[in-house]
Write a protein that holds these residues in place. Structure first.
Motif, PDB file in Angstrom:
ATOM      1  N   GLN A  41       0.838  -1.202   0.000  1.00 28.73           N
ATOM      2  CA  GLN A  41       0.000   0.000   0.000  1.00 28.73           C
ATOM      3  C   GLN A  41       0.872   1.252   0.000  1.00 28.73           C
ATOM      4  N   GLY A  45       1.863  -0.641  -5.008  1.00 23.41           N
ATOM      5  CA  GLY A  45       1.592  -1.830  -5.819  1.00 23.41           C
ATOM      6  C   GLY A  45       2.775  -2.776  -5.841  1.00 23.41           C
ATOM      7  N   GLN A  51       4.587 -10.006  -8.743  1.00 27.38           N
ATOM      8  CA  GLN A  51       3.343 -10.488  -9.346  1.00 27.38           C
ATOM      9  C   GLN A  51       3.537 -11.853  -9.998  1.00 27.38           C
ATOM     10  N   ARG A 112      -8.645   4.363  -2.270  1.00 23.42           N
ATOM     11  CA  ARG A 112      -7.789   4.543  -3.437  1.00 23.42           C
ATOM     12  C   ARG A 112      -8.423   5.526  -4.423  1.00 23.42           C
TER      13      ARG A 112
END
Length: 122
Positions: A41, A45, A51, A112
């Protein structure tokens, strides 16, 4: 991809250390995941490497549940004695956890969007 794996391991080790050091009733892996969430956060990201590693782990997650699923077959005595707490955990705690997670996710998404709209106004 290696840096993503190292990141996951680092947060796992930090979470284990904090849980052990402060004698928390939360497993170290969960503490590490919470710290990872906070870090992501703040950072804004996950990196591409993180990822990729995360998708790889999610893809093979079912394999990690096989040992515990097989162990259930050898615990029929314990299951027959502890059926009520197991049923409560399954049919009460699981939906409550899903609802809480959903509300938390909605809060994060609203937060967000609010942050983005403030940035665009600036």
């Amino acid at each position: 991809m290696l840096s993503g794996f190292v990141t996951l391991l680092l947060f796992t080790v930090i979470g284990e250390a904090i849980s052990t050091l402060f004698n928390l009733p939360v497993p170290g892996a969960v503490t590490g995941l919470i710290l990872l969430l906070i870090w992501l956060q703040i950072k804004g990201g996950a990196s591409d490497n993180l990822q990729q590693v995360s998708q790889f782990c999610i893809h093979y997650m079912a394999v990690l549940f096989i040992p515990s699923a097989v162990a259930v077959f050898f615990m029929t005595d314990l299951l027959s004695r502890q059926w009520l707490p197991l049923m409560l955990a399954t049919f009460v705690a699981t939906p409550v956890g899903i609802v809480i997670s959903g509300h938390f996710m909605q809060y994060l998404l609203r937060h967000r969007e609010t942050s983005r709209s403030r940035e665009q106004q600036s």
